[in-house]
Scaffold this active site. Structure first.
Site, PDB file in Angstrom:
ATOM      1  N   ASP A   1       0.647  -1.227   0.176  1.00  0.00           N
ATOM      2  CA  ASP A   1      -0.134  -0.081  -0.183  1.00  0.00           C
ATOM      3  C   ASP A   1       0.850   1.158   0.063  1.00  0.00           C
ATOM      4  O   ASP A   1       0.935   2.205   1.066  1.00  0.00           O
ATOM      5  CB  ASP A   1      -1.022  -0.087   1.236  1.00  0.00           C
ATOM      6  CG  ASP A   1      -1.696   1.251   1.142  1.00  0.00           C
ATOM      7  OD1 ASP A   1      -2.493   1.360   2.144  1.00  0.00           O
ATOM      8  OD2 ASP A   1      -1.948   1.766   0.162  1.00  0.00           O
ATOM      9  N   ILE A   2       1.690   1.468  -1.205  1.00  0.00           N
ATOM     10  CA  ILE A   2       2.540   2.334  -1.295  1.00  0.00           C
ATOM     11  C   ILE A   2       2.003   3.737  -1.738  1.00  0.00           C
ATOM     12  O   ILE A   2       1.531   3.739  -2.865  1.00  0.00           O
ATOM     13  CB  ILE A   2       3.707   2.149  -2.181  1.00  0.00           C
ATOM     14  CG1 ILE A   2       4.150   0.622  -1.756  1.00  0.00           C
ATOM     15  CG2 ILE A   2       4.947   3.044  -2.133  1.00  0.00           C
ATOM     16  CD1 ILE A   2       4.821   0.518  -0.377  1.00  0.00           C
ATOM     17  N   GLU A   3       1.969   4.688  -0.777  1.00  0.00           N
ATOM     18  CA  GLU A   3       1.080   5.820  -1.111  1.00  0.00           C
ATOM     19  C   GLU A   3       2.057   7.099  -1.167  1.00  0.00           C
ATOM     20  O   GLU A   3       1.555   8.519  -1.568  1.00  0.00           O
ATOM     21  CB  GLU A   3       0.015   6.168  -0.023  1.00  0.00           C
ATOM     22  CG  GLU A   3      -0.681   5.060   0.112  1.00  0.00           C
ATOM     23  CD  GLU A   3      -2.175   5.241   0.598  1.00  0.00           C
ATOM     24  OE1 GLU A   3      -2.560   6.306   0.745  1.00  0.00           O
ATOM     25  OE2 GLU A   3      -2.785   4.376   0.911  1.00  0.00           O
ATOM     26  N   TRP A   4       3.342   7.093  -0.767  1.00  0.00           N
ATOM     27  CA  TRP A   4       4.253   7.981  -0.670  1.00  0.00           C
ATOM     28  C   TRP A   4       5.727   7.839  -1.312  1.00  0.00           C
ATOM     29  O   TRP A   4       5.996   6.699  -1.626  1.00  0.00           O
ATOM     30  CB  TRP A   4       4.447   8.660   0.555  1.00  0.00           C
ATOM     31  CG  TRP A   4       3.448   9.013   1.432  1.00  0.00           C
ATOM     32  CD1 TRP A   4       2.647   8.057   2.254  1.00  0.00           C
ATOM     33  CD2 TRP A   4       2.522  10.192   1.236  1.00  0.00           C
ATOM     34  NE1 TRP A   4       1.579   8.793   2.703  1.00  0.00           N
ATOM     35  CE2 TRP A   4       1.628  10.193   2.212  1.00  0.00           C
ATOM     36  CE3 TRP A   4       2.921  11.263   0.812  1.00  0.00           C
ATOM     37  CZ2 TRP A   4       0.567  11.030   2.355  1.00  0.00           C
ATOM     38  CZ3 TRP A   4       1.795  12.499   0.969  1.00  0.00           C
ATOM     39  CH2 TRP A   4       0.933  12.272   1.761  1.00  0.00           C
TER      40      TRP A   4
END
Ligand SMILES: CNC(=O)NC(=N)Nc1ccccc1
Length: 323
Positions: free
Chosen positions: A147-150
């Protein structure tokens, strides 16, 4: 078709066993490993599971880390969920801190995978005999979720780091299964935002064999599921099918990600489960082998969003999928 949900960041969340008892939940992503080793205290990853741990952390070589050491309720409850037939994945990344989602080289991506496997995969005396940590004791996750959001790779879409991390995990899965015939399957999943190409996971989805891709069709008004309901155009599930078919695993299952409660996404992105029916009908029919189900952010919000018929939001969504 399946319902996948997140657990670990819910406000005042009950213990996980509450959700092990919810038959509508097929996959539970435990979030999060929210700081990666290159930027983690003591060179280890850091974890955050909301209210579920007692705050004590490991010390590595005299340096206090951010790796939580005592989350006894999750340790007790994951086997309950697994015995109930659910897959339980450990989720990497999440809502923040932004500074935590950094991998500085392919070598450190590979080392990160080895750490995750040793710490959260099958128990291996080669790992434990070195005094290396098992934050959830003998619990063996069924996979890892991205869940890579940055990240600073925005705009390049070419960061190979997450593909290297995923491919090393996949390689560890394969080696373990060939050395342990009959062992359980292990999985890879990803939670990209709905804008294509996803800023952080586009390269990984193209170059590593994910089993599940659950797209966050919320918090982006250009491609949200709410657009489908309001007939505004822009909902891009069809385009995401093509991303999956062009990816490293064209047999991956593609899920529609939705907020499980009004408050769990920015304003305007929550849709009532009754409005999900035509969308599921259309895309399950159009893409019978790629459509995998619905992802929900997140479990506690779904529980708080129980309808007069006594169903949680997830229960209602499961009924939409199977009826
Ligand atoms: C699967 N990951 C998420 O769904 N993350 C997520 N919902 N982050 C978030 C973004 C804005 C407000 C609250 C949470």
């Amino acid at each position: 078709t399946q319902v996948s949900t997140y657990y670990g960041q819910g406000a005042y969340q009950p213990r996980l066993s509450t959700f092990c008892a919810e038959s509508s939940l097929d996959i539970i992503n435990i979030g999060f490993v929210n700081v990666f080793p290159d930027v983690g205290k003591g060179g280890w990853p850091e974890t955050n599971f909301g209210n579920q741990c007692d705050g004590s952390v490991y010390v590595n070589d005299g340096v206090t880390t951010g790796l939580l050491a005592n989350c006894h309720q999750i340790v007790e409850d994951i086997p309950i969920c697994q015995d109930a037939g659910k897959k339980v994945f450990l989720s990497l990344g999440g809502a923040g801190p932004a500074s935590g989602q950094v991998i500085t080289s392919d070598d450190s991506a590979i080392a990160f995978a080895d750490f995750l496997w040793g710490a959260f995969g099958p128990v291996d005396s080669a790992w434990t005999s070195q005094g290396l940590p098992r934050p959830f004791d003998d619990v063996v996750f069924d996979g890892f979720d991205f869940d890579i959001e940055w990240g600073t790779d925005i705009g390049t879409y070419t960061s190979p780091r997450y593909a290297s991390l995923a491919n090393q995990l996949h390689s560890l899965y394969e080696t373990y299964r060939s050395n342990n015939p009959g062992s359980k399957q292990f999985y890879l999943s990803a939670a990209p935002q709905c804008a294509i190409p996803d800023a952080h996971l586009a390269n990984a989805i193209k170059n590593a064999p994910f089993d599940y891709i659950w797209v966050q069709f919320y918090n982006d008004q250009n491609c949200a599921a709410a657009n489908y309901v309001e007939k505004l155009g822009g909902f891009n599930f069809d385009d995401w099918v093509n991303v999956v078919l062009a990816g490293s695993n064209p047999d991956a299952k593609l899920f529609i990600g939705l907020p499980a409660e009004e408050s769990e996404a920015n304003a305007g992105f929550y849709i009532d489960y009754t409005d999900v029916v035509p969308m599921v009908d259309e895309y399950m029919t159009k893409y019978p082998s790629t459509f995998g189900g619905i992802m929900l952010w997140e479990a506690t919000g779904s529980l708080n969003n129980t309808s007069p018929n006594g169903n949680t939001y997830a229960d209602n969504i499961k009924e939409v999928l199977v009826n």
